[in-house]
Scaffold this motif. Structure first.
Motif, mmCIF file in Angstrom:
data_model
loop_
_atom_site.group_PDB
_atom_site.id
_atom_site.type_symbol
_atom_site.label_atom_id
_atom_site.label_comp_id
_atom_site.label_asym_id
_atom_site.label_seq_id
_atom_site.Cartn_x
_atom_site.Cartn_y
_atom_site.Cartn_z
ATOM 1 N N THR A 104 0.956 -1.292 -0.189
ATOM 2 C CA THR A 104 0.161 -0.171 -0.146
ATOM 3 C C THR A 104 0.753 1.232 -0.090
ATOM 4 O OG1 THR A 104 -0.104 0.037 2.373
ATOM 5 C CG2 THR A 104 -1.713 -1.367 1.289
ATOM 6 N N LYS A 105 0.370 2.278 -0.524
ATOM 7 C CA LYS A 105 1.009 3.517 -0.613
ATOM 8 C C LYS A 105 1.304 3.918 1.022
ATOM 9 C CE LYS A 105 2.543 7.590 -2.280
ATOM 10 N NZ LYS A 105 2.672 8.539 -1.055
ATOM 11 N N GLY A 106 0.373 3.664 1.905
ATOM 12 C CA GLY A 106 0.538 4.181 3.099
ATOM 13 C C GLY A 106 1.447 3.409 3.803
ATOM 14 N N GLY A 107 1.665 2.241 3.548
ATOM 15 C CA GLY A 107 2.799 1.287 4.035
ATOM 16 C C GLY A 107 4.079 1.672 3.646
ATOM 17 N N GLN A 108 4.249 1.907 2.336
ATOM 18 C CA GLN A 108 5.562 2.622 1.920
ATOM 19 C C GLN A 108 6.047 3.606 2.388
ATOM 20 O OE1 GLN A 108 4.721 2.740 -2.482
ATOM 21 N NE2 GLN A 108 4.261 0.360 -2.366
ATOM 22 N N ASP A 109 4.891 4.653 2.856
ATOM 23 C CA ASP A 109 5.462 6.068 3.265
ATOM 24 C C ASP A 109 5.623 5.766 4.710
ATOM 25 O OD1 ASP A 109 4.546 7.444 1.137
ATOM 26 O OD2 ASP A 109 2.667 7.876 1.922
ATOM 27 N N ARG A 110 5.022 4.863 5.388
ATOM 28 C CA ARG A 110 5.403 4.339 6.842
ATOM 29 C C ARG A 110 6.905 3.789 6.871
ATOM 30 N NH1 ARG A 110 1.944 -0.055 10.438
ATOM 31 N NH2 ARG A 110 3.532 -0.191 12.038
#
Length: 348
Positions: free
Chosen positions: A190-196
């Motif tokens: 997920t994009k959020g996971g990559q940002d994390r």
């Protein structure tokens, strides 16, 4: 040559034990590895025994994982490398790009004799390795025990070593941020996971020293350039066998497989196939962990590895409890974009 003289010559060769089959075994082969202690181990377990048994003259070269030279060789039709040791994502992308030959598995072995991940149309699994955290126990009485500890700069001040790739580094960042091993790729997809993952790396970015070869990772640890490093388990074991006292931490290991592949257009393809068949045999693979603490892919070889060696392999049941298996499909789909973002992030 008159028939009688030809017959006499053939009889002489037969008496000397030189058959047409053994004559066909001669020739040349260039095998390319990753250098350092890993290639030293491959030389003892694979290269030298193969050369001795086959009569093939084996030349070695090494590389750091970059494929530009291979692309240039294949594009120009001037191929000087025959067999290469490559990581999973390199095998997949190289196969799709036409940089590797499709294998005739009937010349290699039976697919059912190997762990499932070892089979690929362009490669055969050579060994299983893992990325683990390590520190120098001669300098730290008590060091990090997992990736979350690895991030604790206040408790263990100093630099941290990481491989200069997004692959595995992002997985490690999520593990350090508390993501369970079984959920790492669900989050990273997920994009959020990559940002994390990048946000987690931001926390220690000023304290990171990047390395590009396994040998460099432990050289920096030994010299004190870094207090702790992400590194390859086999190199830790090899260093400790020479008198070092580096920690081998299995909690959160990220493991993958390296493969043997044949460069497209190899002039020595027959010898390349013979080498891969030899190196994939249970007899040859069962010897390899004596020289390098990496897991093997031939099922018979796995069962015949000595217990005292097996305990320090990535594939040991106890060591797999909190492990993350490298997801090559994820990196085939997302690698280009994530590596580009990673390079930009490092440069900022």
């Amino acid at each position: 040559m008159p028939y009688r003289k030809l017959f006499s010559a053939l009889m002489l060769l037969a008496c000397l034990g030189v058959t047409s089959a053994s004559l066909a075994d001669s020739g040349n082969l260039t095998v390319v590895g990753a250098g350092g202690v890993l290639q030293d181990a491959e030389r003892k377990a694979f290269f030298e025994p193969f050369a001795k048994s086959s009569g093939v003259s084996v030349t070695e070269d090494s590389y750091s994982g970059q494929m530009a030279k291979v692309r240039a060789m294949v594009a120009s039709g001037s191929v000087s490398w025959d067999v290469m040791q490559v990581e999973q994502n390199t095998l997949l992308s190289g196969c799709a790009e036409g940089l590797f030959e499709e294998l005739d598995w009937t010349r290699i072995g039976h697919q059912e004799d190997f762990i499932p991940e070892a089979y690929n149309e362009c490669g055969v699994g050579a060994f299983v390795w893992s990325m683990v955290p390590s520190y120098d126990k001669s300098k730290l009485a008590e060091g990090p025990t997992n990736w979350a500890d690895f991030w604790d700069i206040q408790k263990w001040p100093g630099k941290r070593g990481f491989r200069q790739t997004a692959k595995m580094t992002l997985e490690i960042a999520l593990l350090a941020d508390g993501v369970p091993a079984t959920e790492v790729y669900d989050v990273l997809s997920t994009k959020g996971g990559q940002d994390r993952a990048f946000a987690k790396l931001d926390q220690i970015k000023p304290d990171i020293i990047w390395w590009t070869s396994g040998a460099e990772s432990l050289e920096r640890l030994a010299s004190g350039d870094v207090v702790a490093t992400a590194t390859f388990n086999g190199r830790v074991s090899a260093a400790n066998a020479t008198g070092k006292n580096f920690a081998l931490i299995w909690d959160g290991q990220v493991y993958g497989i390296d493969y043997w592949a044949i460069v497209k257009g190899s002039a020595n393809r027959e010898n390349a196939e013979k080498f891969i068949a030899f190196a994939s045999s249970d007899a040859a693979q069962s010897v390899f962990p004596q020289y390098m603490a990496y897991g093997v892919t031939n099922k018979k070889a796995i069962s015949s590895v000595k217990p005292e060696l097996a305990k320090d392999l990535p594939t040991t049941e106890e060591n797999l409890k909190t492990a993350v298996g490298l997801n090559t499909e994820f990196w085939a789909d997302n690698g280009e974009a994530l590596e580009a973002r990673f390079a930009t992030w490092r440069a900022q």
